[in-house]
Write a protein that holds these residues in place. Structure first.
Motif, PDB file in Angstrom:
ATOM      1  N   PRO A  14       0.765  -1.276   0.047  1.00  0.00           N
ATOM      2  CA  PRO A  14      -0.188  -0.108  -0.032  1.00  0.00           C
ATOM      3  C   PRO A  14       0.911   1.186  -0.095  1.00  0.00           C
ATOM      4  CG  PRO A  14       0.094  -0.928   2.061  1.00  0.00           C
ATOM      5  CD  PRO A  14       0.775  -1.897   1.269  1.00  0.00           C
ATOM      6  N   LEU A  15       0.440   2.051  -0.801  1.00  0.00           N
ATOM      7  CA  LEU A  15       1.176   3.564  -1.011  1.00  0.00           C
ATOM      8  C   LEU A  15       1.251   4.336   0.425  1.00  0.00           C
ATOM      9  CD1 LEU A  15       2.503   5.817  -2.340  1.00  0.00           C
ATOM     10  CD2 LEU A  15       0.465   6.285  -3.376  1.00  0.00           C
ATOM     11  N   SER A  16       0.004   3.959   0.973  1.00  0.00           N
ATOM     12  CA  SER A  16      -0.280   4.855   2.380  1.00  0.00           C
ATOM     13  C   SER A  16       0.919   4.571   3.262  1.00  0.00           C
ATOM     14  CB  SER A  16      -1.514   4.559   2.963  1.00  0.00           C
ATOM     15  OG  SER A  16      -1.539   3.311   3.178  1.00  0.00           O
ATOM     16  N   GLY A  17       1.376   3.339   3.596  1.00  0.00           N
ATOM     17  CA  GLY A  17       2.306   2.806   4.337  1.00  0.00           C
ATOM     18  C   GLY A  17       3.552   3.410   4.041  1.00  0.00           C
ATOM     19  N   ALA A  18       3.882   3.400   2.734  1.00  0.00           N
ATOM     20  CA  ALA A  18       5.000   4.057   2.333  1.00  0.00           C
ATOM     21  C   ALA A  18       5.382   5.415   2.455  1.00  0.00           C
ATOM     22  CB  ALA A  18       5.326   3.608   0.451  1.00  0.00           C
ATOM     23  N   VAL A  19       4.250   6.161   2.192  1.00  0.00           N
ATOM     24  CA  VAL A  19       4.234   7.746   2.302  1.00  0.00           C
ATOM     25  C   VAL A  19       4.179   7.843   3.743  1.00  0.00           C
ATOM     26  CG1 VAL A  19       1.844   8.104   2.258  1.00  0.00           C
ATOM     27  CG2 VAL A  19       3.500   9.818   1.361  1.00  0.00           C
ATOM     28  N   ALA A  20       3.732   7.248   4.560  1.00  0.00           N
ATOM     29  CA  ALA A  20       3.696   7.655   6.038  1.00  0.00           C
ATOM     30  C   ALA A  20       5.413   7.465   6.619  1.00  0.00           C
ATOM     31  CB  ALA A  20       3.140   6.416   6.866  1.00  0.00           C
ATOM     32  N   PHE A  64      -1.918  12.247   2.989  1.00  0.00           N
ATOM     33  CA  PHE A  64      -1.964  11.064   1.986  1.00  0.00           C
ATOM     34  C   PHE A  64      -2.128   9.869   2.729  1.00  0.00           C
ATOM     35  CE2 PHE A  64      -0.581  13.952  -1.423  1.00  0.00           C
ATOM     36  CZ  PHE A  64      -1.764  14.082  -2.266  1.00  0.00           C
ATOM     37  N   ALA A  65      -1.060   9.820   3.829  1.00  0.00           N
ATOM     38  CA  ALA A  65      -1.035   8.716   4.464  1.00  0.00           C
ATOM     39  C   ALA A  65      -2.013   7.977   5.256  1.00  0.00           C
ATOM     40  CB  ALA A  65       0.166   8.642   5.511  1.00  0.00           C
ATOM     41  N   THR A  66      -3.064   8.907   5.636  1.00  0.00           N
ATOM     42  CA  THR A  66      -4.325   8.730   6.415  1.00  0.00           C
ATOM     43  C   THR A  66      -5.608   8.793   5.441  1.00  0.00           C
ATOM     44  OG1 THR A  66      -4.487  10.713   7.280  1.00  0.00           O
ATOM     45  CG2 THR A  66      -3.247   9.232   8.683  1.00  0.00           C
ATOM     46  N   ASP A  67      -5.276   9.084   4.221  1.00  0.00           N
ATOM     47  CA  ASP A  67      -6.429   9.211   3.530  1.00  0.00           C
ATOM     48  C   ASP A  67      -6.707   7.823   2.604  1.00  0.00           C
ATOM     49  OD1 ASP A  67      -8.216   9.861   1.009  1.00  0.00           O
ATOM     50  OD2 ASP A  67      -6.835  11.447   0.324  1.00  0.00           O
ATOM     51  N   PRO A  68      -7.916   7.198   2.779  1.00  0.00           N
ATOM     52  CA  PRO A  68      -8.256   6.225   2.149  1.00  0.00           C
ATOM     53  C   PRO A  68      -7.958   6.101   0.584  1.00  0.00           C
ATOM     54  CG  PRO A  68     -10.159   6.838   3.660  1.00  0.00           C
ATOM     55  CD  PRO A  68      -9.306   7.810   3.519  1.00  0.00           C
ATOM     56  N   ALA A  69      -8.234   7.246   0.122  1.00  0.00           N
ATOM     57  CA  ALA A  69      -7.875   7.320  -1.368  1.00  0.00           C
ATOM     58  C   ALA A  69      -6.565   7.046  -2.013  1.00  0.00           C
ATOM     59  CB  ALA A  69      -8.512   8.547  -1.898  1.00  0.00           C
ATOM     60  N   THR A  70      -5.679   6.911  -0.821  1.00  0.00           N
ATOM     61  CA  THR A  70      -4.283   6.893  -1.308  1.00  0.00           C
ATOM     62  C   THR A  70      -3.835   5.404  -1.710  1.00  0.00           C
ATOM     63  OG1 THR A  70      -3.265   8.776  -0.117  1.00  0.00           O
ATOM     64  CG2 THR A  70      -1.837   7.010  -0.413  1.00  0.00           C
ATOM     65  N   ASP A  71      -4.872   4.399  -1.411  1.00  0.00           N
ATOM     66  CA  ASP A  71      -4.428   3.040  -1.851  1.00  0.00           C
ATOM     67  C   ASP A  71      -5.798   2.438  -2.727  1.00  0.00           C
ATOM     68  OD1 ASP A  71      -2.108   3.155  -0.161  1.00  0.00           O
ATOM     69  OD2 ASP A  71      -3.753   2.442   1.790  1.00  0.00           O
ATOM     70  N   GLY A  72      -5.572   1.365  -3.205  1.00  0.00           N
ATOM     71  CA  GLY A  72      -6.628   0.541  -3.752  1.00  0.00           C
ATOM     72  C   GLY A  72      -6.451   0.643  -5.149  1.00  0.00           C
ATOM     73  N   VAL A  73      -5.566   1.412  -5.943  1.00  0.00           N
ATOM     74  CA  VAL A  73      -5.542   1.165  -7.451  1.00  0.00           C
ATOM     75  C   VAL A  73      -4.186   0.916  -7.833  1.00  0.00           C
ATOM     76  CG1 VAL A  73      -5.473   2.744  -9.523  1.00  0.00           C
ATOM     77  CG2 VAL A  73      -7.140   3.034  -7.811  1.00  0.00           C
ATOM     78  N   MET A  74      -4.046  -0.061  -8.727  1.00  0.00           N
ATOM     79  CA  MET A  74      -2.873  -0.574  -9.058  1.00  0.00           C
ATOM     80  C   MET A  74      -2.192   0.670 -10.140  1.00  0.00           C
ATOM     81  SD  MET A  74      -1.535  -4.015 -10.924  1.00  0.00           S
ATOM     82  CE  MET A  74      -3.098  -4.380 -12.077  1.00  0.00           C
ATOM     83  N   VAL A  75      -0.866   1.044  -9.334  1.00  0.00           N
ATOM     84  CA  VAL A  75      -0.168   2.145 -10.331  1.00  0.00           C
ATOM     85  C   VAL A  75       1.034   1.398 -10.746  1.00  0.00           C
ATOM     86  CG1 VAL A  75      -1.425   4.188  -9.342  1.00  0.00           C
ATOM     87  CG2 VAL A  75       0.738   3.123  -8.221  1.00  0.00           C
ATOM     88  N   ASP A  88      -2.771   5.429  -5.788  1.00  0.00           N
ATOM     89  CA  ASP A  88      -3.601   6.597  -6.103  1.00  0.00           C
ATOM     90  C   ASP A  88      -3.375   7.047  -7.533  1.00  0.00           C
ATOM     91  OD1 ASP A  88      -4.720   9.195  -6.586  1.00  0.00           O
ATOM     92  OD2 ASP A  88      -4.215   9.793  -4.755  1.00  0.00           O
ATOM     93  N   PRO A  89      -4.022   6.925  -8.482  1.00  0.00           N
ATOM     94  CA  PRO A  89      -3.696   7.373  -9.986  1.00  0.00           C
ATOM     95  C   PRO A  89      -2.891   8.890  -9.812  1.00  0.00           C
ATOM     96  CG  PRO A  89      -5.974   6.663  -9.786  1.00  0.00           C
ATOM     97  CD  PRO A  89      -5.524   6.687  -8.408  1.00  0.00           C
TER      98      PRO A  89
END
Ligand SMILES: Nc1ncnc2c1ncn2[C@@H]1O[C@H](COP(=O)(O)OP(=O)(O)O)[C@@H](O)[C@H]1O
Ligand SMILES: [Mg+2]
Length: 306
Positions: free
Chosen positions: A142-148, A178-189, A217-218
């Motif tokens: 997940p991008l959120s974990g990396a960005v955190a 971004f790290a706490t925004d649900p829209a940061t994860d879920g899409v394969m980039v 996130d796109p």
């Protein structure tokens, strides 16, 4: 491997012990896999920033390339992502051995987007986003974990780091948002989609190669199209800043992205790039940070917002 490794690949050994081991084992690995997979080399080796790529012919006479990927973590899920895309907008994966980091790929043309006008290239790449941005398989990081994590490291930079403090603080705040925004994860980039990672093809005009996939996130996607080929913008009408803004707006408009969110990700990614450069070359170490690269990071982060 009967012929020598390309100099660029041999030089990967200088990156550290993990890379040194990989380079030393590479000729043997090439010989093993050519035999096991019944491949015949048929062309000069290629390389980019992480891999040795050998043009080969398969047992059935098909033109392919064998990609041998180095020990970095970002490429771990390349075969998984290519399998999920199934050749839609990307190179087709023919066979993989994830443990040994080997991929057999459909052979594409020896032509990438570097020879195109940069805005034309932006249109092509923005057209690919829509095809690649599908629901992420659960294995992707997940991008959120990396960005955190990167935001915490950015926040810990000393105050006298050679970066504008205001930009560092802005990127930390945006990154933590971004790290706490649900829209940061879920899409394969793809996360590394730029001029060199899009090749001309027979089945379609252009196909993506070389993903460093994340569940993301796109809006994370445009930054590499700004920082690559930045050196050719000095002579652009209106200068580097206007030329970067033209690229950014082309990407956002063609892909239908939210402009503010895309801008925020560019700021965050450019400051993370600068962070990694500073971490790789700590004060008092044997090497110093690449000042020109740090300047590019700051220039791109500023260009999209002022
Ligand atoms: N499917 C392919 N067909 C033809 N050439 C390829 C293919 N995949 C990669 N290459 C060539 O090998 C180079 C490096 O491959 P790439 O997947 O981009 O790895 P890296 O991580 O090293 O950049 C590319 O820039 C391109 O020249
Ligand atoms: Mg590449």
């Amino acid at each position: 491997m009967t012929s020598r490794l390309p100099d660029a690949v041999a030089a990967f050994a200088q990156r550290g012990p993990g890379w040194d081991t990989w380079v030393r084992r590479l000729p043997r690995l090439v010989d093993d896999v050519l035999g096991e997979w019944r491949l015949r080399p048929d062309g000069a080796p290629r390389s980019g920033s992480t891999a040795l790529v050998l043009p080969v012919t398969t047992d059935d006479g098909e033109s392919a390339v064998l990609k041998l990927v180095g020990p970095g973590w970002e490429e771990e899920h390349e075969p998984l992502a290519l399998q999920h895309w199934g050749g839609r907008g990307t190179v087709q994966l023919l066979r993989a051995d994830p443990r040994r980091r080997l991929l057999l790929l459909e052979r594409l043309h020896d032509l990438d987007l570097r020879d195109q006008w940069d805005l034309e290239a932006c249109e092509v790449v923005a057209g690919l986003y829509g095809r690649l941005h599908r629901s992420a398989p659960p294995q992707l990081r997940p991008l959120s974990g990396a960005v955190a994590r990167w935001s915490d490291r950015l926040a810990a930079l000393p105050r006298d780091a050679p970066l504008p403090r205001r930009l560092v603080e802005q990127a930390v705040a945006l990154g933590r948002g971004f790290a706490t925004d649900p829209a940061t994860d879920g899409v394969m980039v793809h996360s590394d989609l730029h001029y060199e990672n899009v090749l001309a093809a027979e089945r379609e005009p252009w196909l993506a190669i070389d993903p460093k996939p994340l569940s993301g996130d796109p809006h994370y996607e445009p930054a590499p199209m700004l920082w690559n080929r930045v050196e050719e913008l000095d002579a652009a009408p209106g200068g580097v800043r206007d030329a970067l803004r033209r690229r950014f707006h082309t990407l956002v408009d063609v892909a239908g992205l939210d402009e503010q969110r895309a801008r925020d990700w560019v700021v965050v990614r450019m400051l993370h790039n600068a962070l990694w450069e500073l971490e790789d070359h700590p004060p008092g170490g044997a090497t110093t940070p690449d000042r020109a690269w740090l300047t590019t990071c700051v220039t791109v982060a500023k260009a999209v917002q002022d």
